[in-house]
Scaffold this active site. Structure first.
Site: not given
Ligand code: ZN
Length: 342
Positions: A127, A211, A119, A249, A264
Site C-alpha cells: 500500500c 481496517k 496497492c 486508531e 473493515k
C-alpha cells in the site's frame, strides 16, 4: 399461570413493523465498482459471482445499473494499465479512476466515492513505496538477515506524499468523497491538508479508520489484482485480536478530520462497529467484504443457504450493530429486494 410479560404480543404480523428497531434502505448502501484499464470488455470476477471488472468505456453503464436498483452511491476501485514500485499511475491525470470518475460524474447523478490507496498501482502490491525495515537490534538500522519478507515494509511518510497527490487528482476528476484505505499513520491529516490547500475543502473524507489484516479479503484480490507479491500487510493493517487499538486508531482519524469512520471487515467485527458507534458522533461505515459475500454465495450454490435471506439478514445485522453506511457487494440485489417489498 401469571404471565404479565409476553413479548410475543408484539411479534404478531400487523405490529411487527411498528416496533421494528432497524430499517435498511437502498440509500444506506454503497456499491463497489471495479474499473480496469487493461481490458476492452467486461470480465466476470470468478470468486465474486455477479461482479465484473469493467473497462473505462463501460464505467458509466455499470454505474447506471447500480442506480437503477435505488442505490445512490458507488465506490470506484481502479486497475491501472501498468504498475511500478512507486505506484505512479495512482495519481496520473489520465489514470483509470480519474478517467472513470470524470465520465461517471458528468453523465450520472451517482455519488462517487474513490478508493485512495497504492496497492493496486505498485508492482509489489503493497500500500505504498517500500523501505527497509528499521530494527531496534541494529544500531545502523540495516537488516540482520536478508530475507526480503522480513526486512521490507511500507515507508509511511513517503506514502503520505503520494496519498496527497492521489486525493487531489481524484477531487480534480470530480470525486464527491475520498476514501483512504491504506492504514498509514497520519493519512487523514495529509489528505485533508492537501484537499484544503487545493480548494477542495468541501470534499469529505471517509477513512478506513479500523481496517484489519483479514483473510476475508481473499476474493477482492481476484477482483482488484492487488495481492502483495511477498509478505503481508500486518505491519500496517490491524491485528484481528485488538479492539482497544481500534478505538485509538479511529480517534486519531477523527482528530485528523475524518468525516466518516469505516470499520473493515464488517460481520466478524460487529463488536468494533458497535463500540465505535457508542464512542463517536460521526457517521459510521462498515465494509461487508468480498469474503463475507463469497462464502454466502458458495453455501447458496450448494443449496445450504437461501442467498436472498442471508444477504438481507447480514446487512440488517451490520446496521443494527451501528453502521449508518454499508459498503457491500450485495448492494444491488438487496436494494432490488427492498424496493420490491414496498
Ligand atoms: Zn492498499
Amino acid at each position: 399461570m401469571d404471565l404479565t410479560h409476553r413479548p410475543r404480543r408484539l411479534r404478531q404480523d400487523r405490529v411487527r413493523g411498528l416496533v421494528s428497531e432497524t430499517s435498511l434502505e437502498p440509500s444506506d448502501l454503497i456499491a463497489p465498482v471495479f474499473v480496469d484499464a487493461t481490458t476492452d470488455e467486461r470480465i466476470p470476477i470468478e470468486s465474486m459471482p455477479g461482479h465484473e471488472r469493467v473497462p473505462v468505456d463501460e464505467s458509466v453503464a455499470r454505474v447506471r445499473e447500480v442506480l437503477e436498483t435505488g442505490v445512490e452511491a458507488v465506490m470506484i476501485f481502479g486497475i491501472p494499465e501498468s504498475k511500478d514500485p512507486e505506484g505512479t499511475r495512482a495519481w496520473a491525470e489520465d489514470g483509470v479512476v480519474q478517467a472513470a470518475t470524470r465520465r461517471i460524474t458528468a453523465e450520472t447523478d451517482a455519488y462517487v466515492i474513490t478508493d485512495v490507496c497504492l496497492c493496486e498501482y505498485t508492482d509489489h502490491g503493497h500500500c505504498g513505496p517500500l523501505e527497509e525495515e528499521l530494527r531496534g537490534d541494529d544500531e545502523h538500522g540495516t537488516p540482520c538477515d536478508h530475507d526480503r519478507d522480513a526486512t521490507m515494509t511500507v515507508d509511511n511518510d513517503a506514502t503520505l506524499e503520494s496519498l496527497d497527490r492521489i486525493a487531489v487528482s481524484h477531487a480534480e476528476a470530480g470525486a464527491d468523497m475520498i476514501a483512504p484505505s491504506g492504514m498509514m499513520d497520519g493519512m487523514v491529516a495529509a489528505i485533508r491538508g492537501a484537499l484544503d490547500r487545493d480548494g477542495y475543502e468541501h470534499v469529505p473524507i471517509m477513512s478506513y479508520a479500523a481496517k484489519y489484516e483479514s483473510a476475508f479479503y481473499g476474493p477482492f484480490r481476484d477482483a482488484a489484482d492487488g495481492a502483495p507479491s511477498f509478505g503481508n500487510r500486518r505491519h500496517y493493517q490491524m491485528d484481528p485480536a485488538n479492539a482497544r487499538e481500534a478505538l485509538r486508531e479511529v480517534r486519531l482519524d477523527a482528530e485528523q478530520g475524518a468525516d466518516v469512520l469505516m470499520i473493515k471487515p464488517a460481520l466478524p467485527y460487529l463488536d468494533i462497529v458497535a463500540e465505535i458507534r457508542r464512542e463517536f458522533d460521526h457517521p459510521v461505515a462498515a465494509y461487508n467484504v468480498s469474503g463475507e459475500y463469497a462464502m454466502l454465495h458458495a453455501a447458496a450454490e450448494k443449496g445450504w443457504l437461501e442467498l436472498d435471506e442471508v444477504a438481507l439478514e447480514s446487512l440488517v445485522s451490520i446496521k443494527r450493530a451501528g453502521a449508518d453506511l454499508i459498503l457491500t457487494y450485495f448492494a444491488e440485489e438487496v436494494a432490488n429486494r427492498l424496493s420490491a417489498d414496498r
